[in-house]
Motif scaffolding. Structure first.
Motif, PDB file in Angstrom:
ATOM      1  N   TYR A  37      -5.012   2.464   4.227  1.00  0.00           N
ATOM      2  CA  TYR A  37      -3.785   1.934   3.751  1.00  0.00           C
ATOM      3  C   TYR A  37      -2.413   2.741   3.934  1.00  0.00           C
ATOM      4  N   ARG A  38      -1.395   2.259   3.869  1.00  0.00           N
ATOM      5  CA  ARG A  38      -0.123   3.040   3.888  1.00  0.00           C
ATOM      6  C   ARG A  38       0.747   2.647   2.828  1.00  0.00           C
ATOM      7  N   GLN A  39       1.663   3.571   2.811  1.00  0.00           N
ATOM      8  CA  GLN A  39       2.878   3.135   1.715  1.00  0.00           C
ATOM      9  C   GLN A  39       4.146   4.130   2.173  1.00  0.00           C
ATOM     10  N   THR A  43       8.221   0.810  -1.036  1.00  0.00           N
ATOM     11  CA  THR A  43       7.361  -0.554  -0.576  1.00  0.00           C
ATOM     12  C   THR A  43       6.028  -0.406  -1.215  1.00  0.00           C
ATOM     13  N   GLU A  44       5.470  -1.566  -1.154  1.00  0.00           N
ATOM     14  CA  GLU A  44       4.158  -1.751  -1.870  1.00  0.00           C
ATOM     15  C   GLU A  44       2.937  -0.984  -0.817  1.00  0.00           C
ATOM     16  N   CYS A  45       1.974  -0.588  -1.530  1.00  0.00           N
ATOM     17  CA  CYS A  45       0.626  -0.150  -0.690  1.00  0.00           C
ATOM     18  C   CYS A  45       0.551  -1.228   0.250  1.00  0.00           C
ATOM     19  N   GLU A  46       0.138  -1.005   1.566  1.00  0.00           N
ATOM     20  CA  GLU A  46      -0.347  -2.188   2.289  1.00  0.00           C
ATOM     21  C   GLU A  46      -1.467  -1.467   3.207  1.00  0.00           C
ATOM     22  N   ALA A  91       5.061   5.980   7.211  1.00  0.00           N
ATOM     23  CA  ALA A  91       4.546   5.882   5.985  1.00  0.00           C
ATOM     24  C   ALA A  91       3.539   7.041   5.459  1.00  0.00           C
ATOM     25  N   CYS A 106      -2.906   3.724  -2.830  1.00  0.00           N
ATOM     26  CA  CYS A 106      -2.198   4.744  -2.310  1.00  0.00           C
ATOM     27  C   CYS A 106      -1.579   5.556  -3.588  1.00  0.00           C
TER      28      CYS A 106
END
Length: 120
Positions: A37-39, A43-46, A91, A106
């Motif tokens: 994941y990345r954040q 922004t939201e955790c993606e 991120a 995240c």
């Protein structure tokens, strides 16, 4: 206790590459799928990649063709090779097991992420 030790982040220019490593502990690694994941700030955790216990992988369109996930069950380790990096990839990157709730991926609850910064 579930824990993920993530390393390999850094700063690169657009078009560069980085390889992230995640050492997992506290559960049976080979039975579990893994996710990256990345954040980015604000922004939201993606979800950026996943691999299931059969080796099947998933990538969203934003990273498809540029990122590659792989794992080594003998080392309880999952990797993320990131090529052709863009500033939008900047991120904090985290990894987590697939059985854990994505909403907390995240949060740092299971280990710190690693900062990836891509400059123009």
């Amino acid at each position: 206790e579930v824990h993920f030790a993530v390393s390999g982040g850094g700063s690169v220019q657009t078009g560069g590459s980085l390889a992230l490593t995640c050492l997992a502990s506290g559960f049976t690694f080979e039975d579990s799928g893994m996710r990256w994941y990345r954040q980015a700030p604000g922004t939201e955790c993606e979800l950026v990649s996943s691999i299931d216990n059969g080796g099947r992988t998933y990538y969203p369109d934003s990273v498809k063709g540029r990122f590659t996930i792989s794992q080594d069950n003998a080392k309880n380790t999952v990797y993320l090779q990131m090529n052709s990096l863009k500033p939008d990839d900047t991120a904090v990157y985290y990894c987590a097991a697939g059985f854990l709730p994505s909403i907390s991926a995240c949060s740092g609850l299971w280990g710190q992420g690693t900062q990836v910064t891509v400059s123009t």
